[in-house]
Design a protein around this motif. Sequence first.
Motif, PDB file in Angstrom:
ATOM      1  N   UNK A 118       0.836  -1.200   0.000  1.00  0.00           N
ATOM      2  CA  UNK A 118       0.000   0.000   0.000  1.00  0.00           C
ATOM      3  C   UNK A 118       0.872   1.251   0.000  1.00  0.00           C
ATOM      4  N   UNK A 119       1.931   1.263   0.806  1.00  0.00           N
ATOM      5  CA  UNK A 119       2.850   2.402   0.828  1.00  0.00           C
ATOM      6  C   UNK A 119       3.467   2.600  -0.556  1.00  0.00           C
ATOM      7  N   UNK A 120       3.846   1.507  -1.207  1.00  0.00           N
ATOM      8  CA  UNK A 120       4.411   1.597  -2.553  1.00  0.00           C
ATOM      9  C   UNK A 120       3.405   2.202  -3.527  1.00  0.00           C
ATOM     10  N   UNK A 150      -5.998  -2.950   7.880  1.00  0.00           N
ATOM     11  CA  UNK A 150      -6.587  -4.116   8.552  1.00  0.00           C
ATOM     12  C   UNK A 150      -6.579  -5.297   7.594  1.00  0.00           C
ATOM     13  N   UNK A 151      -6.206  -6.462   8.081  1.00  0.00           N
ATOM     14  CA  UNK A 151      -6.273  -7.684   7.284  1.00  0.00           C
ATOM     15  C   UNK A 151      -7.725  -8.142   7.212  1.00  0.00           C
ATOM     16  N   UNK A 152      -8.275  -8.179   6.006  1.00  0.00           N
ATOM     17  CA  UNK A 152      -9.688  -8.520   5.842  1.00  0.00           C
ATOM     18  C   UNK A 152     -10.012  -9.951   6.210  1.00  0.00           C
ATOM     19  N   UNK A 175      -9.348   4.045   7.565  1.00  0.00           N
ATOM     20  CA  UNK A 175      -9.167   2.622   7.834  1.00  0.00           C
ATOM     21  C   UNK A 175      -9.299   1.897   6.508  1.00  0.00           C
ATOM     22  N   UNK A 176      -8.249   1.193   6.100  1.00  0.00           N
ATOM     23  CA  UNK A 176      -8.262   0.454   4.834  1.00  0.00           C
ATOM     24  C   UNK A 176      -8.160  -1.033   5.132  1.00  0.00           C
ATOM     25  N   UNK A 177      -9.137  -1.782   4.653  1.00  0.00           N
ATOM     26  CA  UNK A 177      -9.145  -3.226   4.854  1.00  0.00           C
ATOM     27  C   UNK A 177      -8.641  -3.924   3.602  1.00  0.00           C
ATOM     28  N   UNK A 178      -7.645  -4.766   3.776  1.00  0.00           N
ATOM     29  CA  UNK A 178      -7.072  -5.544   2.677  1.00  0.00           C
ATOM     30  C   UNK A 178      -8.026  -6.691   2.364  1.00  0.00           C
ATOM     31  N   UNK A 179      -8.720  -6.587   1.233  1.00  0.00           N
ATOM     32  CA  UNK A 179      -9.759  -7.552   0.895  1.00  0.00           C
ATOM     33  C   UNK A 179      -9.394  -8.340  -0.355  1.00  0.00           C
ATOM     34  N   UNK A 201     -12.642   2.172   4.108  1.00  0.00           N
ATOM     35  CA  UNK A 201     -12.747   1.665   2.741  1.00  0.00           C
ATOM     36  C   UNK A 201     -11.860   0.420   2.628  1.00  0.00           C
ATOM     37  N   UNK A 202     -11.661  -0.054   1.417  1.00  0.00           N
ATOM     38  CA  UNK A 202     -10.872  -1.265   1.240  1.00  0.00           C
ATOM     39  C   UNK A 202      -9.845  -1.068   0.131  1.00  0.00           C
TER      40      UNK A 202
END
Length: 354
Positions: A68-70, A165-167, A195-199, A220-221
């Motif tokens: 995500x940082x990348x 967050x790990x979805x 808050x971003x959920x890795x889905x 969001x995701x």
Amino acid sequence: MRLSLMLEKAWSRHLSWILLLVPFSWLFRLLAGVRRLYQARLVPNPPLTVPVVVVGNISVGGTGKTPLVAALAHWLQEQGYHPGVISRGYGGRASRYPLLVTTNCSPLSVGDESLLLANICPVVVDPDRYRAAIFLLEKTNCDLILSDDGLQHYRLPRDIEIAVVDGKRQFGNGQCLPAGPLREPVKRLKEVDFVLTNMTTSDLLDKTKDRKTASLQNSTSFAIEPIQLRQLNSDEVLPVTGLFDLNQPGKIWFKDWGYGLQVHAVAGIGSPERFRDTLGSLGLDPQLHHWPDHHNFSGEEFAFQDDWPIIITAKDAVKCTHIINDKIWVMDVQAVPDSLFLKGLLEQLRELKS
């Protein structure tokens, strides 16, 4: 390694022997609160001269934070910014700090994640992230700082906080360390900006997966999508969109790649199951070989008595350049954030300028 796997399994259950450690979790929360008060309020550092965006999490283990940082660094460059990254350099032990990372640095010194990000923008590693930020501003023309992790590093002034967050795993049993996987209570997410959920695709189909974060403001995701497979010791690249002819199941396009092909999936990352599942979504049949996060590979890990292709992550690949094995392929991925999140982030950054 066995102990870490036992803890991960125990943390995923709401009723298990691990709950005997709850009193220690209460002590952990108390000490974490005192540390936050001390760092953020009693000995605060002066604000920095550029916006600081912290990308972190409240749980241990991989959440997709570095991809995500990348992605954010690439996107910010497209918006006209000159971002730089600061990181602890986890997994590395440099002889001096702060250290400006170059692509010639050893992952043993700067860590694997920092070396990956250095291909995109300037990166400085230092356990003291405030010192890293000052050094980054002195040595580069960066006009925005991304902190890879550091949500709990309260000595670092920040303008925007993004919690990942790990979805799939979410928050485990909801307990703080050591009885659970949390560094801070879930209520900490109410304080961050996003808050971003890795889905994954399966997570998105299961509407119950994001029920714990969907009610949070600015939740969001994002997805981590495979881009290509590239051979570790050559320039050969197989784009995942061309691996298989979807209209002719089983047709082989590249060498022996085909539906249901058995492969070794070797990973030293925080969430190896996601890596395995991604390979499965490409039509492969992966056998997972899990090593501890930030594992330094010697080459013995790939000594399999068969001819199956071996696939590793890009994060692990930076530590495998010394290994000669033409069966090893690297899966390159990219994070794809939600457009609403990017719009909101850009608005907040513009407000900071005004």
